[in-house]
Motif scaffolding. Structure first.
Motif, PDB file in Angstrom:
ATOM      1  N   TRP A   1      -7.732   9.738   9.376  1.00 37.85           N
ATOM      2  CA  TRP A   1      -9.189   9.555   9.419  1.00 37.85           C
ATOM      3  C   TRP A   1      -9.618   8.937  10.749  1.00 37.85           C
ATOM      4  N   ALA A   2      -8.850   7.939  11.187  1.00 35.80           N
ATOM      5  CA  ALA A   2      -9.197   7.263  12.439  1.00 35.80           C
ATOM      6  C   ALA A   2      -8.871   8.131  13.654  1.00 35.80           C
ATOM      7  N   GLY A   3      -7.879   9.011  13.503  1.00 39.02           N
ATOM      8  CA  GLY A   3      -7.497   9.861  14.620  1.00 39.02           C
ATOM      9  C   GLY A   3      -6.669   9.161  15.670  1.00 39.02           C
ATOM     10  N   VAL A   4      -6.016   8.027  15.290  1.00 40.10           N
ATOM     11  CA  VAL A   4      -5.196   7.260  16.236  1.00 40.10           C
ATOM     12  C   VAL A   4      -3.963   6.728  15.512  1.00 40.10           C
ATOM     13  N   SER A   5      -2.991   6.290  16.300  1.00 39.49           N
ATOM     14  CA  SER A   5      -1.894   5.504  15.746  1.00 39.49           C
ATOM     15  C   SER A   5      -2.413   4.093  15.505  1.00 39.49           C
ATOM     16  N   LEU A   6      -2.282   3.608  14.292  1.00 41.45           N
ATOM     17  CA  LEU A   6      -2.875   2.322  13.924  1.00 41.45           C
ATOM     18  C   LEU A   6      -2.142   1.158  14.588  1.00 41.45           C
TER      19      LEU A   6
ATOM     20  N   ALA B   1       0.839  -1.201   0.000  1.00 41.22           N
ATOM     21  CA  ALA B   1       0.000   0.000   0.000  1.00 41.22           C
ATOM     22  C   ALA B   1       0.871   1.246   0.000  1.00 41.22           C
ATOM     23  N   PRO B   2       0.453   2.299  -0.686  1.00 38.12           N
ATOM     24  CA  PRO B   2       1.199   3.558  -0.638  1.00 38.12           C
ATOM     25  C   PRO B   2       1.255   4.090   0.798  1.00 38.12           C
ATOM     26  N   PRO B   3       2.422   4.456   1.297  1.00 34.97           N
ATOM     27  CA  PRO B   3       2.520   4.991   2.661  1.00 34.97           C
ATOM     28  C   PRO B   3       1.592   6.174   2.902  1.00 34.97           C
ATOM     29  N   SER B   4       1.339   6.952   1.858  1.00 35.98           N
ATOM     30  CA  SER B   4       0.455   8.104   2.031  1.00 35.98           C
ATOM     31  C   SER B   4      -0.956   7.678   2.393  1.00 35.98           C
ATOM     32  N   GLN B   5      -1.409   6.535   1.843  1.00 41.03           N
ATOM     33  CA  GLN B   5      -2.750   6.060   2.166  1.00 41.03           C
ATOM     34  C   GLN B   5      -2.821   5.539   3.595  1.00 41.03           C
ATOM     35  N   VAL B   6      -1.768   4.844   4.039  1.00 40.84           N
ATOM     36  CA  VAL B   6      -1.732   4.368   5.421  1.00 40.84           C
ATOM     37  C   VAL B   6      -1.806   5.562   6.373  1.00 40.84           C
ATOM     38  N   SER B   7      -1.059   6.601   6.051  1.00 45.40           N
ATOM     39  CA  SER B   7      -1.085   7.808   6.886  1.00 45.40           C
ATOM     40  C   SER B   7      -2.454   8.470   6.863  1.00 45.40           C
ATOM     41  N   GLU B   8      -3.104   8.451   5.692  1.00 44.82           N
ATOM     42  CA  GLU B   8      -4.425   9.069   5.586  1.00 44.82           C
ATOM     43  C   GLU B   8      -5.466   8.311   6.410  1.00 44.82           C
ATOM     44  N   VAL B   9      -5.357   6.988   6.414  1.00 42.54           N
ATOM     45  CA  VAL B   9      -6.266   6.192   7.249  1.00 42.54           C
ATOM     46  C   VAL B   9      -6.049   6.541   8.715  1.00 42.54           C
ATOM     47  N   ALA B  10      -4.799   6.669   9.130  1.00 44.05           N
ATOM     48  CA  ALA B  10      -4.511   7.029  10.523  1.00 44.05           C
ATOM     49  C   ALA B  10      -5.101   8.387  10.865  1.00 44.05           C
TER      50      ALA B  10
END
Length: 302
Positions: A30-35, A19-28
């Motif tokens: 969105w969730a408002g937490v460290s995944l 997965a693109p690192p930018s998407q992982v960061s965007e999910v984090a």
């Protein structure tokens, strides 16, 4: 072997590019937490996994963002981060808010979420086991208790989470989740939950009936006796009011003027002001075809 390596090595698993690192960061964001670390490790290796033998797939961060844009948060709440899709509109989702973070819930399309696994690793372990048995994931999720067997003990962390949930107002199913995180050592917690609304009582009673602890069985007997006395009071008051009262089915459904009345919907409010006459007025309206909410001071008004 690490559960992630074990999963990726199975026959029938198809991985995509990382997965693109930018998407992982965007999910984090969105969730408002460290995944959860294991989820991030998974996404660093693949943007989702096809799990053909169990007709399911693990969701990548791009799909998580698509679900978020399509209204996932409005449907099930922002507290749940989807990670597995069973292709029947049901998901496994990581709970991202304390005190339940980062347990994994089963989020069905037609029912309320329920806690199923203690974390992402346990969820992946269940998927590995399911892949080996080739049991469809949708059936496994609906039939399994996961890490929360009804008669099993709960960890100190689970019990602490339950106490924190009990301290809330229960607006977002906190009390239902608490019922799954208590064990036979906390009779006071179960006793308190039995005095909440009838939807919580339903879940608590279903759990207690599957437990073998003598203390739990004693609690069930006391609750049944209290409910029986309550039902007797309702029957007597209804007859005094001129209603035609018939059989009591399964100890909690009363026949009144040819209508079946679920007494559980009244039981948790039996201590309100003028509870019994207001309850009878509500039942009288129901069986007469009137809207009970239109009566001033109706049973559920305060």
């Amino acid at each position: 072997m690490d559960v992630l390596d074990e999963l990726l090595a199975l026959d029938g698993v198809r991985a995509t590019a990382p997965a693109p690192p930018s998407q992982v960061s965007e999910v984090a964001r969105w969730a408002g937490v460290s995944l959860p670390e294991l989820l991030v490790r998974l996404w660093r290796r693949t943007d989702g996994l096809t799990l053909k033998p169990i007709d399911a797939h693990i969701v990548g961060p791009g799909e998580v963002l698509e679900l978020a844009r399509a209204g996932w948060g409005e449907r099930v709440g922002r507290d749940f981060l989807p990670i597995v899709d069973d292709h029947q509109s049901n998901y496994c989702a990581v709970v991202i808010e304390p005190p339940l973070a980062f347990r994994v819930a089963h989020v069905p399309h037609d029912d309320a979420p329920r806690l199923l696994y203690t974390g992402v690793a346990s969820c992946l372990r269940a998927i590995v086991d399911g892949m080996r048995s080739r049991r469809p994931l949708d059936r496994m999720l609906h039939e399994s208790h996961g890490d929360f067997a009804p008669d099993g003990p709960r960890s100190p962390e689970d019990q602490a989470a339950a106490r924190a949930l009990l301290a809330t107002d229960g607006t977002h199913r906190e009390w239902n989740h608490a019922a799954g995180l208590l064990d036979g050592s906390d009779i006071d917690g179960f006793t308190r939950l039995l005095e909440t609304d009838h939807f919580v009582r339903r879940d608590v009673l279903a759990r207690l009936r599957q437990m073998t602890s003598p203390a739990v069985q004693g609690l069930l007997r006391r609750d049944q006796e209290q409910f029986a006395r309550f039902a007797d009071l309702v029957v007597a008051a209804a007859r005094t009011a001129g209603l035609r009262v018939g059989a009591l089915r399964e100890q909690h459904v009363l026949e009144v003027n040819g209508h079946w009345i679920e007494l559980e919907t009244f039981y948790h409010r039996r201590g309100i002001r003028d509870a019994l006459p207001r309850m009878i007025a509500w039942i009288d309206d129901l069986v007469a075809g009137r809207d009970p909410h239109q009566r001033p001071g109706h049973f559920h008004e305060d």
